[in-house]
Design an enzyme around this catalytic site. Structure first.
Site, short mmCIF file in Angstrom:
data_model
loop_
_atom_site.label_atom_id
_atom_site.label_comp_id
_atom_site.label_asym_id
_atom_site.label_seq_id
_atom_site.Cartn_x
_atom_site.Cartn_y
_atom_site.Cartn_z
N VAL A 39 -42.82 -83.73 39.54
CA VAL A 39 -41.80 -83.99 40.57
C VAL A 39 -42.03 -82.99 41.70
CG1 VAL A 39 -39.35 -84.21 41.12
CG2 VAL A 39 -40.12 -84.65 38.78
N GLU A 40 -42.24 -83.50 42.91
CA GLU A 40 -42.39 -82.63 44.08
C GLU A 40 -41.00 -82.26 44.59
OE1 GLU A 40 -46.18 -83.67 46.57
OE2 GLU A 40 -45.29 -85.56 45.94
N VAL A 41 -40.66 -80.99 44.49
CA VAL A 41 -39.37 -80.48 44.96
C VAL A 41 -39.59 -79.93 46.36
CG1 VAL A 41 -37.60 -78.71 44.58
CG2 VAL A 41 -38.55 -79.97 42.63
N GLU A 56 -42.65 -77.35 47.08
CA GLU A 56 -43.49 -77.36 48.28
C GLU A 56 -42.65 -76.84 49.44
OE1 GLU A 56 -45.01 -81.37 48.38
OE2 GLU A 56 -45.80 -81.14 46.35
#
Ligand SMILES: NC(=O)c1ccc[n+]([C@@H]2O[C@H](COP(=O)([O-])OP(=O)(O)OC[C@H]3O[C@@H](n4cnc5c(N)ncnc54)[C@H](O)[C@@H]3O)[C@@H](O)[C@H]2O)c1
Length: 320
Positions: free
Chosen positions: A150-152, A180
């Site tokens: 999961v890109e936070v 990120e």
């Protein structure tokens, strides 16, 4: 973690929302789902039936899972007691602007407000909201109950507490959150995918390879390498004992002469690629292909992590 996660709201129950719903319920959360689609209850039942074996394969206790999922009449009802909201509506800036303005008004003050957006950064839809400190991107890969990343991505107005809460939340769900720090459309994963997709379309368009052979090139080489060591470590090892430095200074020089292809934007050329993909895979049903994908991906995760990367915990039991 600044607060426990017991009750969640899923806004938008299409491909991504239904998968999150199953994962959240599989980790013991109450899930309230809102979507104007007329077949919402049926879509949830179908998804839970399809995804429950996956959750079991991931080591989750699926007992009573369906009983934790509730159809909400509207967004207001879905979020009224939410600790966390995951938005998965259309990828449309105006929609997200309107919805998040409503969420800030109607969700409890402590609720974490997450968007699954694939490409739109949070700052683009929170600029006019007075307090956007709890809003950020939690971008998954399809299907989020299987693929761990999961890109936070915090926006300009997101608080540090909210970033930490998002990392805690996704970690409790057995996901792999990566924070990120700089917003860029498409974030990291989709930008990488897009760069490769352009080259793939170019190679098929030019008649260099068929879509299914290109997929075999990936699944039997780079896919295996990237699933185990990623790109930079793969290259660091590819340089031999001299590492990445050696690779850049030697092989890198010849690779530097390769310029990526530009796929044609002409509709008829793009259609030829579409037709080639349909020729490669069109004889199999969507359900059959999805089943095969999920079985293979779960097997890869199991091989990599032993238990497919899950923490085996119910999220609501993890409080501080
Ligand atoms: N499909 C993917 O591979 C993928 C991967 C990661 C992230 N995303 C992102 O997740 C989001 C959802 O994508 P998807 O593929 O699930 O789309 P989808 O079209 O399958 O689902 C969107 C759902 O939102 C619903 N919706 C429309 N208006 C609504 C409203 N006012 N309130 C609540 N629900 C509403 C629709 O009825 C539909 O069921 C998008 O932002 C997308 O970019 C998609």
């Amino acid at each position: 973690m600044t607060h426990p996660f017991r009750t969640s709201a899923v806004i938008g129950a299409g491909t991504i929302g239904l998968s999150w719903t199953a994962l959240f319920a599989g980790h013991g959360l109450t899930v309230r789902v809102s979507d104007p689609r007329p077949d919402l209850a049926e879509a949830i039942d179908t998804a839970l039936a399809q995804f429950t074996p996956h959750l079991a394969a991931l080591g989750l206790d699926v007992e009573g899972l369906a009983g934790r999922v509730h159809v909400a009449a509207d967004v207001t009802e879905a979020v009224h007691d939410a600790d966390v909201v995951q938005e998965n509506g259309p990828e449309n800036l105006q929609f997200k602007k309107r919805l998040f303005a409503q969420l800030v008004e109607e969700a409890p003050w402590h609720a974490l407000l997450l968007s699954s957006s694939s490409a739109i950064p949070a700052t683009a839809f929170t600029g006019e909201i007075q307090d956007a400190s709890r809003i950020l991107i939690g971008h998954p890969f399809n299907p989020p109950h299987v693929i761990p990343l999961v890109e936070v991505v915090p926006g300009e107005y997101t608080s540090e507490d909210a970033v930490q809460d998002a990392v805690d939340f996704y970690s409790l769900l057995g996901r792999t959150p990566i924070v990120e720090r700089k917003e860029i459309p498409g974030f990291v994963g989709n930008r990488l995918q897009h760069a490769l997709s352009r080259e793939a379309a170019y190679l098929v368009e030019q008649g260099v390879v068929t879509p299914d052979d290109l997929d075999t090139v990936l699944t039997r080489s780079l896919g295996i390498r990237w699933a185990t060591v990623g790109l930079f470590l793969g290259q660091h090892l590819g340089g031999g004992p001299g590492g990445y430095r050696q690779l850049v200074e030697h092989i890198g020089a010849s690779m530097g002469e390769l310029t990526p292809g530009e796929p044609s934007q002409r509709p008829e050329d793009r259609m030829r690629v579409v037709e080639a993909v349909e020729k490669a895979y069109g004889s199999r049903t969507y359900a059959d292909l999805v089943e095969d994908r999920d079985r293979r991906q779960l097997a890869v995760l199991s091989a990599l992590d032993g238990t497919a990367g899950t923490t085996h915990t119910n999220a609501h039991s993890e409080e501080n």
